[in-house]
Design an enzyme around this catalytic site. Structure first.
Site, mmCIF file in Angstrom:
data_model
loop_
_atom_site.group_PDB
_atom_site.id
_atom_site.type_symbol
_atom_site.label_atom_id
_atom_site.label_comp_id
_atom_site.label_asym_id
_atom_site.label_seq_id
_atom_site.Cartn_x
_atom_site.Cartn_y
_atom_site.Cartn_z
ATOM 1 N N SER A 40 0.794 -1.229 0.000
ATOM 2 C CA SER A 40 0.000 0.000 0.000
ATOM 3 C C SER A 40 0.823 1.274 0.000
ATOM 4 O O SER A 40 0.312 2.332 -0.325
ATOM 5 C CB SER A 40 -0.938 -0.004 1.207
ATOM 6 O OG SER A 40 -0.184 0.028 2.401
ATOM 7 N N HIS A 43 -6.059 -4.207 -1.124
ATOM 8 C CA HIS A 43 -5.900 -3.066 -2.036
ATOM 9 C C HIS A 43 -6.036 -3.489 -3.494
ATOM 10 O O HIS A 43 -5.448 -2.864 -4.379
ATOM 11 C CB HIS A 43 -4.545 -2.385 -1.821
ATOM 12 C CG HIS A 43 -4.519 -1.467 -0.643
ATOM 13 N ND1 HIS A 43 -5.146 -0.229 -0.630
ATOM 14 C CD2 HIS A 43 -3.965 -1.607 0.579
ATOM 15 C CE1 HIS A 43 -4.956 0.353 0.541
ATOM 16 N NE2 HIS A 43 -4.252 -0.464 1.303
ATOM 17 N N LYS A 66 -12.793 -1.217 1.595
ATOM 18 C CA LYS A 66 -12.080 -0.361 0.635
ATOM 19 C C LYS A 66 -12.916 -0.245 -0.651
ATOM 20 O O LYS A 66 -13.951 0.401 -0.629
ATOM 21 C CB LYS A 66 -10.661 -0.889 0.415
ATOM 22 C CG LYS A 66 -9.806 -0.691 1.680
ATOM 23 C CD LYS A 66 -8.350 -1.042 1.501
ATOM 24 C CE LYS A 66 -7.544 -0.603 2.725
ATOM 25 N NZ LYS A 66 -6.989 -1.726 3.493
#
Ligand SMILES: *Cc1c(COP(=O)(O)O)cnc(C)c1O
Length: 402
Positions: A185, A213, A248
């Site tokens: 990240s 992610h 996310k």
């Protein structure tokens, strides 16, 4: 000891954090999460959310969550195995598994909990966990909670991974598990999953990828880093265990999961402590997350927009003379190397906020010394104009700070 003495100790720790320049102050937002937000200091263009697909305030996601309040109530007031499993919890688990290319999946209150619970269940003292040095904090904590032998390899260093595998084999490990973030990240770099899966095969190890992610937008169909790297072709999946978050790209509500082989999911449902001893994911979050996953699965619109946005930002910033880490991911680190870098990154980020563009600077110890950066995160919710505004703010703030 009375609290008086403890108060002084704690105040001292807080002062030390402050003096080291590491004190985190929370900016308060006055609107839903989106590209354009309000803050208590005025409106801002947001370039630091994990809202990759722009689904955090998507009307279909919000509508599904709202309807679920009527249909399914507000809370579960139970862990899953007592009376906290609605049919929609199982539906979401099946949908995640299908999307990830695994037999089944198990929901956790968060991905932090998924990573916190899995290692202790699967890996005992006779087993070995081999972990990338830059893995997420929740993996580090989860590994600590297990009694397995621990090995660490330098970030994405396949020669080092091989050495660690050899060491684990020489130590007669019963089971070996290689664990990596799918996307790192702070850099936006992908794990090298082809090489990792090849090594795993050679050494008879399992592979676990934390795809927080990536899930929803990385890979041709957004199915994750395994798809992006070509170790998952929609049918055959060379990754044994995938963990991920609903917090996310997939709406950004909350919740995490492990998607894996059937026996692994079944055993986690029996033994994983954050699953057994923490409340079930709330009904409206389950419904909203299902709507978000359906958008990610059934439409390429947001994914294409995000790809376009990341490419546009990377090319405009390069043209403007900024130093970017290379890549294609919507995490774009704008580098400020050298002794003075941390100060410049922080001052430029502050100057950008006064221009209504919200980005965050990271410096040591979050990233290596001398590699300070402003981490920009693109979203499908950004327009071309938003991106040009961001680049203009970078240029003006650089001129101002010098
Ligand atoms: C964000 C993140 C997590 C934590 O996810 P939550 O669901 O917010 O707990 C875990 N692992 C990685 C790699 C992440 O980026």
């Amino acid at each position: 000891m009375t609290y008086g003495a403890i108060r002084e100790q704690l105040a001292g720790e807080l002062t030390a954090i402050e003096e080291a320049g590491l004190f985190k102050r929370e900016r308060q937002i006055t609107t839903p999460q989106s590209a354009h937000i309000g803050t208590t200091q005025g409106p801002a263009l947001n370039f630091c959310a994990n809202n990759y697909l722009g689904l955090a305030d998507h009307p279909d996601v919000v509508a599904a969550a709202r309807k679920a309040l009527d249909d399914w109530g507000f809370g579960m007031a139970s862990v899953r195995f007592i009376c906290g499993t609605q049919t929609q919890h199982r539906e979401l688990e099946r949908e995640i598994a299908q999307f990830s290319g695994t037999d089944d999946a198990i929901l956790f209150p968060s991905c932090f909990d998924a990573n916190g619970g899995i290692f202790e269940v699967l890996m005992g003292p006779e087993d070995a966990i081999i972990s990338d040095a830059l893995n997420h904090a929740s993996i580090i904590d989860g590994v600590r909670l297990s009694k397995a032998q621990r090995y660490r390899y330098s970030n994405r260093d396949m020669a080092d991974l091989r050495s660690q595998l050899e060491a684990a084999r020489d130590a007669d490990a019963r089971r070996i598990l290689i664990v990596t973030d799918g996307v790192f990240s702070m850099d936006g770099y992908y794990a090298t999953l082809v090489e990792i899966c090849d090594l795993a095969e050679e050494f008879g190890a399992m592979v676990m990828v934390d795809d927080s992610h990536a899930v929803g937008f990385v890979g041709e169909h957004g199915r994750g880093t395994h798809e992006h790297c070509g170790v998952f072709d929609g049918v055959t999946n060379r990754v044994d265990i995938i963990t991920g978050t609903l917090g996310k790209a997939l709406g950004g509500g909350s919740g995490g999961y492990v998607a894996a082989h059937q026996e692994i999911v079944d055993l986690l449902k029996q033994r994983a402590r954050p699953y057994l001893f923490s409340n079930a994911v709330a009904p409206s979050i389950v419904a909203g997350s299902r709507a978000a996953l359906a958008i990610a699965r059934d439409s390429s619109e947001q994914r294409e927009r995000l790809k376009h946005n990341a490419a546009l930002f990377r090319s405009l910033m390069t043209e403007a003379g900024f130093d970017l880490l290379p890549g294609s991911h919507p995490i774009v680190p704008v580098m400020f190397p050298g002794e003075d870098g941390a100060r410049r990154a922080t001052e430029i980020a502050d100057a950008m906020l006064t221009r209504g563009v919200y980005v965050i600077a990271f410096s040591f110890p979050v990233v290596p010394r001398g590699q300070a950066r402003i981490r920009v995160q693109l979203s499908a919710a950004h327009t071309d104009d938003d991106i040009r505004t961001c680049v203009d703010a970078f240029v003006a703030s650089r001129d101002e700070v010098g």
